[in-house]
Scaffold this motif. Structure first.
Motif, PDB file in Angstrom:
ATOM      1  N   THR A 531       0.810  -1.216   0.000  1.00  0.00           N
ATOM      2  CA  THR A 531       0.000   0.000   0.000  1.00  0.00           C
ATOM      3  C   THR A 531       0.842   1.264   0.000  1.00  0.00           C
ATOM      4  OG1 THR A 531      -0.232  -0.263   2.379  1.00  0.00           O
ATOM      5  CG2 THR A 531      -2.058  -1.019   1.022  1.00  0.00           C
ATOM      6  N   HIS A 532       0.270   2.313  -0.569  1.00  0.00           N
ATOM      7  CA  HIS A 532       1.005   3.535  -0.836  1.00  0.00           C
ATOM      8  C   HIS A 532       0.474   4.713  -0.023  1.00  0.00           C
ATOM      9  CE1 HIS A 532       2.581   1.964  -4.801  1.00  0.00           C
ATOM     10  NE2 HIS A 532       1.532   1.200  -4.634  1.00  0.00           N
ATOM     11  N   ASN A 533       1.341   5.693   0.185  1.00  0.00           N
ATOM     12  CA  ASN A 533       0.885   7.053   0.431  1.00  0.00           C
ATOM     13  C   ASN A 533       0.791   7.677  -0.962  1.00  0.00           C
ATOM     14  OD1 ASN A 533       0.697   9.828   0.788  1.00  0.00           O
ATOM     15  ND2 ASN A 533       1.931   9.812   2.644  1.00  0.00           N
ATOM     16  N   TYR A 534      -0.415   7.775  -1.466  1.00  0.00           N
ATOM     17  CA  TYR A 534      -0.577   8.169  -2.863  1.00  0.00           C
ATOM     18  C   TYR A 534      -0.252   9.637  -3.109  1.00  0.00           C
ATOM     19  CZ  TYR A 534      -2.421   3.618  -4.047  1.00  0.00           C
ATOM     20  OH  TYR A 534      -2.549   2.270  -4.271  1.00  0.00           O
ATOM     21  N   TRP A 535      -0.055  10.410  -2.051  1.00  0.00           N
ATOM     22  CA  TRP A 535       0.431  11.778  -2.258  1.00  0.00           C
ATOM     23  C   TRP A 535       1.819  11.737  -2.878  1.00  0.00           C
ATOM     24  CZ3 TRP A 535       3.805  15.230   0.924  1.00  0.00           C
ATOM     25  CH2 TRP A 535       3.755  16.561   0.483  1.00  0.00           C
ATOM     26  N   PHE A 536       2.616  10.751  -2.486  1.00  0.00           N
ATOM     27  CA  PHE A 536       3.942  10.602  -3.081  1.00  0.00           C
ATOM     28  C   PHE A 536       3.824  10.327  -4.588  1.00  0.00           C
ATOM     29  CE2 PHE A 536       5.783   8.861   1.168  1.00  0.00           C
ATOM     30  CZ  PHE A 536       5.571  10.103   1.756  1.00  0.00           C
ATOM     31  N   ASP A 537       2.871   9.489  -4.960  1.00  0.00           N
ATOM     32  CA  ASP A 537       2.678   9.188  -6.377  1.00  0.00           C
ATOM     33  C   ASP A 537       2.158  10.411  -7.133  1.00  0.00           C
ATOM     34  OD1 ASP A 537       3.152   6.145  -6.371  1.00  0.00           O
ATOM     35  OD2 ASP A 537       1.724   6.443  -4.749  1.00  0.00           O
ATOM     36  N   TYR A 538       1.328  11.194  -6.463  1.00  0.00           N
ATOM     37  CA  TYR A 538       0.846  12.450  -7.047  1.00  0.00           C
ATOM     38  C   TYR A 538       2.019  13.368  -7.351  1.00  0.00           C
ATOM     39  CZ  TYR A 538      -1.218  17.175  -6.874  1.00  0.00           C
ATOM     40  OH  TYR A 538      -1.573  18.481  -7.124  1.00  0.00           O
ATOM     41  N   LEU A 539       2.936  13.499  -6.398  1.00  0.00           N
ATOM     42  CA  LEU A 539       4.109  14.352  -6.611  1.00  0.00           C
ATOM     43  C   LEU A 539       5.024  13.768  -7.688  1.00  0.00           C
ATOM     44  CD1 LEU A 539       4.997  15.293  -2.925  1.00  0.00           C
ATOM     45  CD2 LEU A 539       3.827  16.719  -4.614  1.00  0.00           C
ATOM     46  N   ALA A 540       5.159  12.438  -7.710  1.00  0.00           N
ATOM     47  CA  ALA A 540       5.997  11.806  -8.732  1.00  0.00           C
ATOM     48  C   ALA A 540       5.432  12.060 -10.117  1.00  0.00           C
ATOM     49  CB  ALA A 540       6.112  10.308  -8.463  1.00  0.00           C
ATOM     50  N   GLN A 541       4.109  12.018 -10.246  1.00  0.00           N
ATOM     51  CA  GLN A 541       3.500  12.330 -11.546  1.00  0.00           C
ATOM     52  C   GLN A 541       3.766  13.772 -11.958  1.00  0.00           C
ATOM     53  OE1 GLN A 541      -0.631  11.414 -12.015  1.00  0.00           O
ATOM     54  NE2 GLN A 541      -0.257   9.215 -12.209  1.00  0.00           N
ATOM     55  N   ASN A 542       4.047  14.622 -10.955  1.00  0.00           N
ATOM     56  CA  ASN A 542       4.322  16.027 -11.244  1.00  0.00           C
ATOM     57  C   ASN A 542       5.819  16.325 -11.293  1.00  0.00           C
ATOM     58  OD1 ASN A 542       1.709  17.885 -11.265  1.00  0.00           O
ATOM     59  ND2 ASN A 542       1.356  16.240  -9.782  1.00  0.00           N
ATOM     60  N   GLY A 543       6.634  15.263 -11.456  1.00  0.00           N
ATOM     61  CA  GLY A 543       8.047  15.468 -11.754  1.00  0.00           C
ATOM     62  C   GLY A 543       9.000  15.434 -10.589  1.00  0.00           C
ATOM     63  N   TYR A 544       8.549  14.940  -9.434  1.00  0.00           N
ATOM     64  CA  TYR A 544       9.427  14.903  -8.261  1.00  0.00           C
ATOM     65  C   TYR A 544       9.894  13.478  -7.968  1.00  0.00           C
ATOM     66  CZ  TYR A 544       8.133  19.720  -7.350  1.00  0.00           C
ATOM     67  OH  TYR A 544       7.958  21.084  -7.462  1.00  0.00           O
ATOM     68  N   LEU A 545      11.137  13.372  -7.548  1.00  0.00           N
ATOM     69  CA  LEU A 545      11.687  12.108  -7.075  1.00  0.00           C
ATOM     70  C   LEU A 545      11.417  12.034  -5.572  1.00  0.00           C
ATOM     71  CD1 LEU A 545      13.547   9.597  -7.745  1.00  0.00           C
ATOM     72  CD2 LEU A 545      15.449  11.031  -6.950  1.00  0.00           C
TER      73      LEU A 545
END
Length: 731
Positions: A531-545
């Motif tokens: 399971t994820h903290n999907y905020w991290f995936d949201y930021l990754a989709q916006n170009g953040y590592l």
């Protein structure tokens, strides 16, 4: 500060891949914050309502009629999953026109069910409610008390004939056959005397709330008495009306007075209350009380205030005497758990201890003489599930395969015939039937969302939940698996981490980095689960590592790794996070001038230290509900790792973000709930003052009347929108 360890579970667990199939993802759907915090788009399913019955061959579960939508409690066979009996339904739970909620809190004889109505929270771990008892044979419903005040911690006696509870800080019980309500204690008073319940700091740090315990024969009740008269009050302003109100509760801060604890045993037959001899010392802890298999013998765990000495006491009701059978000491501190298990022969007991450097299982005789160390090795036992005394096998969870994994094992009481019964690589947890012949296995891994199966000794009987939909949704949104990595610091310490690469990742592009940190004693964020903290995936989709590293002081790598931060909380953890940021800055795909860090609770403390002590490395930081000076935090947690401020002033002062405020260079966002009873709003107020006095610009946000979790209603969406905007603008 167990809640600081637990807060990362509130934020979400993490899934990882050491070798993902691809690092470039084509996004079919764009994640929005509404998807995460409003629409529950990425929700995974759990299996709830299961309760093993005494026969070990059946369980009860909450069922829903597909036509009427009415819910019921049914008994199912483990073997074939078929319903053998419907025990009761929602239509049976109507009392004087009140529709009671459905539940599975059965009496030990499985003839009655305890129902909590209009349950409301007090602190983060305690509640009060109106309790009712449903008789499964007659379907008659009876209130536990006829009084109009709510009760706390209602609990059946082992024989099911009575229910004990707390009201107005006093202990009561109700005889279910006669309806008579008996008051056991009379001196309970708010913010002074607590009988049968715990004070705030015991709830938080020793992880229990109900503090009364029926003897196995139901003839006696052992209970705690907290005298918190001398404990100082903490006051929180509640902004709920025209004139704000003050909520005051007893909160012992580091170095201040604690409650004075005494243990008592009430005998129902003669209404006599005995005082258990726990020694003359008043400034000590009693972290656990538990009856042995003998209803005349009560075990009491006694711990000194430094929490580096733990004694196992046995109190004999007949002789009114106490005997110390086992003493454990540690150069640093001792963690408390619930693994103490008295075997049915009442001649032996099990504990887990890390006194040899790793947490393992030990077998003692009832006099405290060591019989054997059952498990051994440079790995940790993370949970003791119990013992099948007919076969002599016990069951446990451990990190033997890897600190990043959890597996389930069986072993006999002699320490032989160890067998791994979870066969899939990843994170495994188990719930066993009463006779250990069946177990529910909850498994997840990098490529597998929570996969829940019913098993016996031969393997899987059937799948209870595969979360196929959750995995499909994650694929549709292009959720990338986490990648493990490790590196060695300049001090020669190997650290584990994970990263989430930006969508459409390119090795020749330099990306900004947001590090997530928790880092508190015994915690772990880098672990192989789905399971994820999907905020991290949201930021990754916006170009953040996105990167997370478990620093020194975190758990499951042995006592020395965990306890090396003793007396210096924050020092080595911050060094490791700074080293992690520098290591990242050396990677070809990282923009070393755009590295940020954020955390919540202990992680907020870490982020505050990182942006000040690591001002030349970090460009931005977000601290949510941070401790900013350990002098402000509670006695049990803080002193376990720091001793008192009077004994260790430099440890407190040198690692306080308040005392490093003048070092701030980058952008900083400070967030707190004004009704945080755990990490008080005071922490952020005082840090704000220090930053202002140092003339350092920063941003801050407070959430009125919100506690440590800062949630409810639109709060989470607002909070993560604010944090996202900060990341986009400042990093």
């Amino acid at each position: 500060m167990n809640k600081l360890i637990l807060i990362f579970f509130l934020l979400g667990n993490y899934a990882f891949a050491q070798t993902p199939e691809k690092t470039t993802l084509e996004i079919s759907k764009k994640i929005t914050l509404e998807d995460i915090y409003k629409n529950n788009t990425f929700r995974t399913n759990a299996v709830s309502g299961f309760r093993s019955m005494n026969d070990g061959k059946s369980y009860v579960s909450i069922e829903t009629n597909p036509v009427s939508k009415e819910r019921s409690i049914a008994r199912r066979n483990y073997s074939d999953g078929k319903i053998s009996e419907e025990l009761f339904s929602e239509s049976d739970l109507v009392y004087n026109d009140i529709k009671l909620p459905i539940g599975t809190d059965f009496s030990s004889d499985e003839k009655k069910v305890l129902i909590a109505y209009q349950s409301e929270p007090i602190y983060r771990h305690s509640t009060k409610a109106f309790y009712y008892v449903l008789d499964l044979q007659t379907k008659k419903i009876s209130p536990v008390s006829d009084k109009k005040e709510k009760q706390m911690y209602a609990t059946f006696s082992p024989d099911g004939s009575k229910v004990g509870f707390i009201r107005d800080n006093n202990l009561f019980y109700t005889d279910l056959s006669s309806g008579e309500e008996v008051q056991v204690t009379y001196d309970g008073k708010y913010n002074q005397i607590i009988n049968g319940g715990t004070d705030w700091v015991y709830q938080e740090e020793f992880s229990f709330t109900s503090a009364f315990f029926w003897s196995p024969d139901s003839k006696q009740i052992a209970f705690y008495r907290f005298d918190e008269t001398e404990v100082k009050e903490f006051s929180m302003t509640m902004f709920t009306g025209l004139y704000p109100t003050e909520y005051k509760f007893k909160y012992p801060k580091a170095g201040e007075k604690n409650s004075i604890i005494s243990i008592h045993v009430y005998t129902l037959a003669n209404k006599n209350t005995s005082t258990v001899d726990i020694g003359p010392e008043k400034d000590q802890y009693i972290p656990r009380v538990k009856w042995t298999q003998d209803s005349n013998i009560l075990s009491v765990l006694r711990m000194n205030r430094h929490q580096n000495k733990l004694e196992y006491l046995l109190w004999n009701e007949k002789t009114q005497s106490t005997n110390t059978i086992l003493t454990e000491t540690d150069p640093y501190y001792i963690d408390i758990n619930d693994d103490l298990t008295f075997l049915k022969d009442n001649k032996r007991f099990l504990i887990t201890s890390e006194h040899n450097g790793y947490n393992h299982i030990y077998l003692y005789n009832i006099d405290g003489k060591l019989i054997s160390q059952i498990t051994k090795g440079n790995w940790e036992v993370t949970k003791l599930y119990g013992v099948n005394e007919e076969t002599g096998n016990l069951y446990f969870q451990s990190t033997e395969s890897s600190p990043l994994q959890r597996d389930i094992y069986s072993i006999n009481l002699s320490g032989n015939k160890k067998e791994k019964i979870s066969l899939s690589e990843g994170t495994n947890s188990a719930t066993f039937s009463a006779d250990f012949s069946y177990y529910i296995l909850n498994y997840s891994s990098v490529n597998t969302p929570p996969y829940i199966t019913l098993n016996n000794s031969k393997g899987i009987i059937r799948v209870l939940e595969d979360n196929h939909t959750s995995k499909k949704v994650s694929e549709e949104y292009g959720i990338s698996p986490r990648e493990f990595f490790n590196f060695t610091t300049s001090e020669g310490t190997a650290l584990n981490g994970y990263m989430i690469k930006p969508a459409n990742f390119k090795k020749d592009t330099k990306y900004p980095v947001l590090m997530f940190v928790y880092g508190g004693p015994g915690s772990q964020n880098v672990v192989n689960s789905w399971t994820h903290n999907y905020w991290f995936d949201y930021l990754a989709q916006n170009g953040y590592l996105i990167v997370c590293v478990d620093n020194r002081g975190t758990g499951f790598r042995g006592a020395e790794f965990k306890k090396m931060t003793y007396l210096e909380l924050g020092k080595y953890e911050t060094i490791d996070q700074i080293e992690a940021a520098k290591w990242l800055g050396e990677q070809s795909y990282v923009d070393k001038d755009r590295i940020g860090i954020w955390g919540w609770s202990y992680g907020g403390y870490m982020a505050s230290l990182a942006i000040t002590k690591g001002a030349d490395v970090f460009k931005a930081a977000i601290a949510v509900a941070p401790v900013t000076n350990w002098r402000f935090y509670d006695s049990i947690y803080t002193e376990r790792y720091m001793r008192t401020p009077q004994e260790n002033p430099s440890g407190y002062d040198n690692n306080s973000p308040i005392n490093s405020a003048e070092k701030l260079k980058g952008s900083f966002l400070l967030i707190h709930g004004t009704a945080d009873d755990n990490v008080h709003f005071q922490n952020s107020v005082m840090f704000s003052e220090a930053l202002i006095n140092a003339n350092k610009p920063f941003d801050q946000a407070y959430y009125p009347n919100k506690n440590h979790s800062i949630n409810g209603g639109n709060t989470s969406l607002h909070l993560y929108t604010k944090m996202s905007d900060f990341v986009f603008n400042e990093l």
